[in-house]
Design an enzyme around this catalytic site. Sequence first.
Site, mmCIF file in Angstrom:
data_model
loop_
_atom_site.group_PDB
_atom_site.id
_atom_site.type_symbol
_atom_site.label_atom_id
_atom_site.label_comp_id
_atom_site.label_asym_id
_atom_site.label_seq_id
_atom_site.Cartn_x
_atom_site.Cartn_y
_atom_site.Cartn_z
ATOM 1 N N CYS A 49 -12.722 39.212 124.408
ATOM 2 C CA CYS A 49 -12.470 37.919 125.129
ATOM 3 C C CYS A 49 -11.512 36.851 125.012
ATOM 4 O O CYS A 49 -10.338 37.430 125.405
ATOM 5 C CB CYS A 49 -14.143 37.276 125.368
ATOM 6 S SG CYS A 49 -14.405 36.193 126.650
ATOM 7 N N HIS A 62 -18.545 40.769 125.187
ATOM 8 C CA HIS A 62 -18.704 40.410 123.908
ATOM 9 C C HIS A 62 -19.847 41.475 123.415
ATOM 10 O O HIS A 62 -20.988 41.044 123.464
ATOM 11 C CB HIS A 62 -19.646 39.133 123.818
ATOM 12 C CG HIS A 62 -18.540 37.931 124.032
ATOM 13 N ND1 HIS A 62 -17.914 37.229 123.177
ATOM 14 C CD2 HIS A 62 -18.279 37.185 125.292
ATOM 15 C CE1 HIS A 62 -17.095 36.334 123.496
ATOM 16 N NE2 HIS A 62 -17.414 36.410 124.945
ATOM 17 N N GLU A 73 -20.611 42.133 120.343
ATOM 18 C CA GLU A 73 -21.278 41.558 119.029
ATOM 19 C C GLU A 73 -22.566 40.821 119.320
ATOM 20 O O GLU A 73 -23.302 40.685 118.688
ATOM 21 C CB GLU A 73 -20.256 40.670 118.341
ATOM 22 C CG GLU A 73 -19.797 39.415 119.005
ATOM 23 C CD GLU A 73 -19.061 39.457 120.056
ATOM 24 O OE1 GLU A 73 -18.433 40.707 120.599
ATOM 25 O OE2 GLU A 73 -18.518 38.362 120.398
HETATM 26 N N1 GLN Z 1 -12.503 31.401 128.773
HETATM 27 C C1 GLN Z 1 -12.455 31.575 127.579
HETATM 28 C C2 GLN Z 1 -10.718 31.196 127.171
HETATM 29 O O1 GLN Z 1 -10.082 31.343 128.058
HETATM 30 C C3 GLN Z 1 -12.808 33.047 126.844
HETATM 31 C C4 GLN Z 1 -14.246 33.008 126.738
HETATM 32 C C5 GLN Z 1 -14.910 33.688 125.629
HETATM 33 O O2 GLN Z 1 -14.190 34.047 124.486
HETATM 34 N N2 GLN Z 1 -16.139 33.981 125.636
HETATM 35 O O3 GLN Z 1 -10.427 31.825 125.938
#
Ligand code: GLN
Length: 201
Positions: free
Chosen positions: A82, A177, A179
């Site tokens: 992410c 994610h 995890e």
């Molecule tokens: N929207 C977040 C970002 O721009 C990422 C979100 C996440 O890691 N769950 O970093």
Amino acid sequence: MAGSPRVGVLALQGDVREHAALLAGLGAEVALVRRPEELASVDGLVIPGGESSVIDKLSRTFGMQEPIRDAIAAGLPVYGTCAGLILLADEVLDGIEGQQSFGGLDISVRRNAFGRQTESFEMDLDVPALGEVPVHATFIRAPIVEGAGERVEVVASLPDGRIVAVRQGPLVGTSFHPEVDGETRFHELFLAGVRERTSRR
Ligand code: GLN
């Protein structure tokens, strides 16, 4: 080298503990990485989810941007989830003003690509590279990979074709994610890259 691979979790911000626990459960020796010396002591690095613009800023404040870029250029295996995927992307779309990434993955990533209506969602994803059992994937304000260069292997896409998991050599990135769902196969893929690298030394 026998024994456990020694891997780091970049611990500037985000869901550091979930990754550390999962990696330890897979038999890795886990170090939290905040400083260049700590980075130098690991054979692989996980960049967690969280807020990419914050991790970016803190990495510059802590003098970690250059060491991480150098380590990636030298072939360090890195897995980003992410926000971590965003930080591995060579190009970030919809970043905040002045936002930078470490880069390494020849991809263009759009932050918060699902808009406000779908801040978070879960789905079962087919990931052929990981076997027949689908991956239960949790997306939280997730990015999408909008463009990928020739060297990038697409590991998973949504049913509509949008790319959500990629690999390029020792670099792995997912929009979601694993995890938080106890899904270990992406971390195992990352650890396999770490073992391959340490066995060559
Ligand atoms: N929207 C977040 C970002 O721009 C990422 C979100 C996440 O890691 N769950 O970093």
